[in-house]
Scaffold this motif. Structure first.
Motif, PDB file in Angstrom:
ATOM      1  N   ALA A   1       0.838  -1.208   0.000  1.00  0.00           N
ATOM      2  CA  ALA A   1       0.000   0.000   0.000  1.00  0.00           C
ATOM      3  C   ALA A   1       0.870   1.254   0.000  1.00  0.00           C
ATOM      4  N   LEU A   2       1.949   1.252   0.789  1.00  0.00           N
ATOM      5  CA  LEU A   2       2.858   2.400   0.813  1.00  0.00           C
ATOM      6  C   LEU A   2       3.521   2.611  -0.539  1.00  0.00           C
ATOM      7  N   GLU A   3       3.891   1.509  -1.196  1.00  0.00           N
ATOM      8  CA  GLU A   3       4.486   1.624  -2.532  1.00  0.00           C
ATOM      9  C   GLU A   3       3.484   2.221  -3.515  1.00  0.00           C
ATOM     10  N   GLU A   4       2.239   1.812  -3.426  1.00  0.00           N
ATOM     11  CA  GLU A   4       1.202   2.347  -4.321  1.00  0.00           C
ATOM     12  C   GLU A   4       0.999   3.843  -4.062  1.00  0.00           C
ATOM     13  N   ILE A   5       0.995   4.236  -2.799  1.00  0.00           N
ATOM     14  CA  ILE A   5       0.859   5.658  -2.468  1.00  0.00           C
ATOM     15  C   ILE A   5       2.045   6.430  -3.037  1.00  0.00           C
ATOM     16  N   ALA A   6       3.250   5.899  -2.866  1.00  0.00           N
ATOM     17  CA  ALA A   6       4.448   6.568  -3.395  1.00  0.00           C
ATOM     18  C   ALA A   6       4.361   6.682  -4.909  1.00  0.00           C
ATOM     19  N   ARG A   7       3.879   5.626  -5.579  1.00  0.00           N
ATOM     20  CA  ARG A   7       3.736   5.659  -7.037  1.00  0.00           C
ATOM     21  C   ARG A   7       2.715   6.711  -7.451  1.00  0.00           C
ATOM     22  N   LEU A   8       1.611   6.784  -6.722  1.00  0.00           N
ATOM     23  CA  LEU A   8       0.580   7.766  -7.048  1.00  0.00           C
ATOM     24  C   LEU A   8       1.080   9.200  -6.878  1.00  0.00           C
ATOM     25  N   LEU A   9       1.901   9.401  -5.879  1.00  0.00           N
ATOM     26  CA  LEU A   9       2.374  10.760  -5.591  1.00  0.00           C
ATOM     27  C   LEU A   9       3.631  11.126  -6.369  1.00  0.00           C
ATOM     28  N   ASP A  10       4.200  10.153  -7.078  1.00  0.00           N
ATOM     29  CA  ASP A  10       5.391  10.408  -7.865  1.00  0.00           C
ATOM     30  C   ASP A  10       5.101  11.484  -8.911  1.00  0.00           C
ATOM     31  N   GLY A  11       5.967  12.438  -9.013  1.00  0.00           N
ATOM     32  CA  GLY A  11       5.792  13.503  -9.997  1.00  0.00           C
ATOM     33  C   GLY A  11       5.200  14.772  -9.420  1.00  0.00           C
TER      34      GLY A  11
ATOM     35  N   VAL B   1      -2.876  25.742   0.733  1.00  0.00           N
ATOM     36  CA  VAL B   1      -3.122  24.350   1.117  1.00  0.00           C
ATOM     37  C   VAL B   1      -4.268  23.774   0.285  1.00  0.00           C
ATOM     38  N   GLN B   2      -5.338  24.517   0.122  1.00  0.00           N
ATOM     39  CA  GLN B   2      -6.480  24.039  -0.672  1.00  0.00           C
ATOM     40  C   GLN B   2      -6.077  23.762  -2.116  1.00  0.00           C
ATOM     41  N   LYS B   3      -5.335  24.688  -2.711  1.00  0.00           N
ATOM     42  CA  LYS B   3      -4.899  24.495  -4.101  1.00  0.00           C
ATOM     43  C   LYS B   3      -3.982  23.276  -4.225  1.00  0.00           C
ATOM     44  N   ALA B   4      -3.103  23.090  -3.247  1.00  0.00           N
ATOM     45  CA  ALA B   4      -2.213  21.925  -3.270  1.00  0.00           C
ATOM     46  C   ALA B   4      -3.018  20.631  -3.154  1.00  0.00           C
ATOM     47  N   MET B   5      -4.037  20.634  -2.320  1.00  0.00           N
ATOM     48  CA  MET B   5      -4.876  19.432  -2.164  1.00  0.00           C
ATOM     49  C   MET B   5      -5.642  19.132  -3.448  1.00  0.00           C
ATOM     50  N   VAL B   6      -6.138  20.157  -4.112  1.00  0.00           N
ATOM     51  CA  VAL B   6      -6.833  19.949  -5.386  1.00  0.00           C
ATOM     52  C   VAL B   6      -5.853  19.365  -6.403  1.00  0.00           C
ATOM     53  N   ARG B   7      -4.662  19.929  -6.456  1.00  0.00           N
ATOM     54  CA  ARG B   7      -3.648  19.444  -7.405  1.00  0.00           C
ATOM     55  C   ARG B   7      -3.264  17.993  -7.121  1.00  0.00           C
ATOM     56  N   ALA B   8      -3.043  17.677  -5.841  1.00  0.00           N
ATOM     57  CA  ALA B   8      -2.644  16.319  -5.469  1.00  0.00           C
ATOM     58  C   ALA B   8      -3.771  15.321  -5.739  1.00  0.00           C
ATOM     59  N   THR B   9      -4.985  15.699  -5.424  1.00  0.00           N
ATOM     60  CA  THR B   9      -6.124  14.806  -5.656  1.00  0.00           C
ATOM     61  C   THR B   9      -6.317  14.562  -7.141  1.00  0.00           C
ATOM     62  N   ALA B  10      -6.226  15.595  -7.952  1.00  0.00           N
ATOM     63  CA  ALA B  10      -6.360  15.438  -9.401  1.00  0.00           C
ATOM     64  C   ALA B  10      -5.240  14.567  -9.952  1.00  0.00           C
ATOM     65  N   HIS B  11      -4.034  14.760  -9.446  1.00  0.00           N
ATOM     66  CA  HIS B  11      -2.884  13.964  -9.884  1.00  0.00           C
ATOM     67  C   HIS B  11      -3.110  12.479  -9.570  1.00  0.00           C
ATOM     68  N   CYS B  12      -3.571  12.186  -8.356  1.00  0.00           N
ATOM     69  CA  CYS B  12      -3.834  10.797  -7.963  1.00  0.00           C
ATOM     70  C   CYS B  12      -4.956  10.201  -8.815  1.00  0.00           C
ATOM     71  N   TYR B  13      -5.980  10.974  -9.076  1.00  0.00           N
ATOM     72  CA  TYR B  13      -7.087  10.483  -9.903  1.00  0.00           C
ATOM     73  C   TYR B  13      -6.587  10.116 -11.300  1.00  0.00           C
ATOM     74  N   ARG B  14      -5.793  11.005 -11.895  1.00  0.00           N
ATOM     75  CA  ARG B  14      -5.240  10.715 -13.230  1.00  0.00           C
ATOM     76  C   ARG B  14      -4.348   9.472 -13.206  1.00  0.00           C
ATOM     77  N   ALA B  15      -3.542   9.340 -12.147  1.00  0.00           N
ATOM     78  CA  ALA B  15      -2.649   8.185 -12.047  1.00  0.00           C
ATOM     79  C   ALA B  15      -3.431   6.878 -11.909  1.00  0.00           C
ATOM     80  N   LEU B  16      -4.552   6.943 -11.235  1.00  0.00           N
ATOM     81  CA  LEU B  16      -5.377   5.737 -11.044  1.00  0.00           C
ATOM     82  C   LEU B  16      -6.206   5.381 -12.253  1.00  0.00           C
ATOM     83  N   TYR B  17      -6.705   6.371 -12.991  1.00  0.00           N
ATOM     84  CA  TYR B  17      -7.733   6.101 -13.997  1.00  0.00           C
ATOM     85  C   TYR B  17      -7.342   6.427 -15.431  1.00  0.00           C
ATOM     86  N   ARG B  18      -6.066   6.608 -15.714  1.00  0.00           N
ATOM     87  CA  ARG B  18      -5.716   6.841 -17.104  1.00  0.00           C
ATOM     88  C   ARG B  18      -5.401   5.581 -17.814  1.00  0.00           C
TER      89      ARG B  18
END
Length: 167
Positions: free
Chosen positions: A107-117, A150-167
């Motif tokens: 799970a930690l590896e998956e989180i690291a992969r999602l947050l990569d970049g 903080v809000q803008k960073a959270m939006v950016r991180a959430t969008a990044h994770c979504y793209r990493a999961l569903y592209r």
């Protein structure tokens, strides 16, 4: 399962450069066995890509792929080490089973992969919110930034994770 032979170009690339790549990785990792594994992983990655035509710098090409694998290797080792250190600080009664440990590391590896970049600051804000449970105000105070940042960073991180999961 297909047993098709690799293309001739791949075989030549492997034959001509495997020994060099193994040595290059051995010097980076200071471990012959891990270097052998990552050299093989490099060539496995090549099999999943279209055969490069007219490759002028095969060693640079291989080194680029292998470097990414080395980075992933060190990231995994750092995650495992941090997790093991956290486990060591807990009473033995609370220690998870080996199976649970493996699942947590995966799970930690998956989180690291999602947050990569993600930029370091965005990743830090996301982790403070999601793992430490801090409010946006507390994150802003800790990092010396506004709640809006903080809000803008959270939006950016959430969008990044979504793209990493569903592209």
């Amino acid at each position: 399962m297909s047993t098709a032979a690799p293309p001739d170009g791949f075989s030549t690339l492997y034959r001509d450069h495997h020994r060099w790549l193994h040595g290059w990785l051995r010097r980076k990792l200071n471990c012959t066995e891990q270097a052998a594994d990552l050299a093989q992983d490099t060539f496995v990655r090549l099999l999943s890509r279209p055969e490069p035509e007219g490759l002028r710098e095969p060693r640079a090409y291989l080194a680029t792929i292998a470097h990414g694998l080395v980075v992933n290797h060190w990231r995994r080792k750092a995650l495992e080490q941090a997790y093991l250190e956290e486990l060591a600080s807990r009473p033995e009664v609370l220690a998870p089973s080996p199976e649970e440990r493996r699942l947590v590391v995966e799970a930690l590896e998956e989180i690291a992969r999602l947050l990569d970049g993600l930029p370091a600051r965005v990743r830090e804000i996301f982790l403070l919110s999601q793992l430490d449970g801090l409010t946006y105000a507390a994150i802003g105070e800790r990092l010396g930034v506004s709640i809006n940042v903080v809000q803008k960073a959270m939006v950016r991180a959430t969008a990044h994770c979504y793209r990493a999961l569903y592209r």
